[in-house]
Design a protein around this motif. Structure first.
Motif, PDB file in Angstrom:
ATOM      1  N   ASN A 123       0.845  -1.196   0.000  1.00  0.00           N
ATOM      2  CA  ASN A 123       0.000   0.000   0.000  1.00  0.00           C
ATOM      3  C   ASN A 123       0.879   1.244   0.000  1.00  0.00           C
ATOM      4  O   ASN A 123       1.080   1.880   1.029  1.00  0.00           O
TER       5      ASN A 123
ATOM      6  N   ARG B  23      -0.715   1.008  -5.758  1.00  0.00           N
ATOM      7  CA  ARG B  23      -0.913   0.099  -4.623  1.00  0.00           C
ATOM      8  C   ARG B  23      -1.148  -1.296  -5.184  1.00  0.00           C
ATOM      9  O   ARG B  23      -2.029  -1.501  -6.018  1.00  0.00           O
TER      10      ARG B  23
ATOM     11  N   SER C 233      -6.007  -4.372   0.975  1.00  0.00           N
ATOM     12  CA  SER C 233      -5.809  -3.080   0.334  1.00  0.00           C
ATOM     13  C   SER C 233      -6.340  -1.963   1.221  1.00  0.00           C
ATOM     14  O   SER C 233      -7.359  -2.114   1.879  1.00  0.00           O
TER      15      SER C 233
END
Length: 116
Positions: A46, A54, A104
């Motif tokens: 990230n 990312r 994420s």
């Protein structure tokens, strides 16, 4: 009889080829191969810098395709081409599998699309 055998042989050959071509990556092995990735994309995939994508939570197939495209020059980025050039096909599968398993932190595309 000969035709039936030929069809079986062709089917077996296709099955073996598909297995080798689409071998799944191993996230545990991938984790050991990300040392160069973390400088830009972050240890957890990230990146906090919007110029670097990312990777966490992305589809493994997408990540693998992108790495192959950097490696063969379909995607034009000198830095990524250099990194991808050092990866074997299995390395690409493993690294892609690893990043796909990470959570994420990307909630949307706001402030993550160039030009915003």
């Amino acid at each position: 009889m000969t035709r039936g055998f030929s069809l079986i042989a062709i089917g077996a050959l296709l099955a073996l080829t598909a297995t080798q071509t689409f071998a799944a990556g191993d996230p545990a092995r991938g984790k050991t191969k990300i040392a160069t990735c973390v400088a830009c994309h972050g240890q957890d995939g990230n990146s906090v810098d919007p110029q670097y994508p990312r990777l966490a939570g992305q589809y493994a197939d997408y990540l693998a395709q992108a790495l192959h495209e950097y490696k063969d020059g379909q995607r034009n980025n000198a830095i990524m081409k250099g990194f991808a050039a050092t990866l074997s096909d299995q390395d690409i599968q493993d690294v892609s599998a690893y990043f796909s398993t990470l959570p994420s932190k990307l909630q949307g595309l706001e402030n993550h699309i160039q030009g915003d």
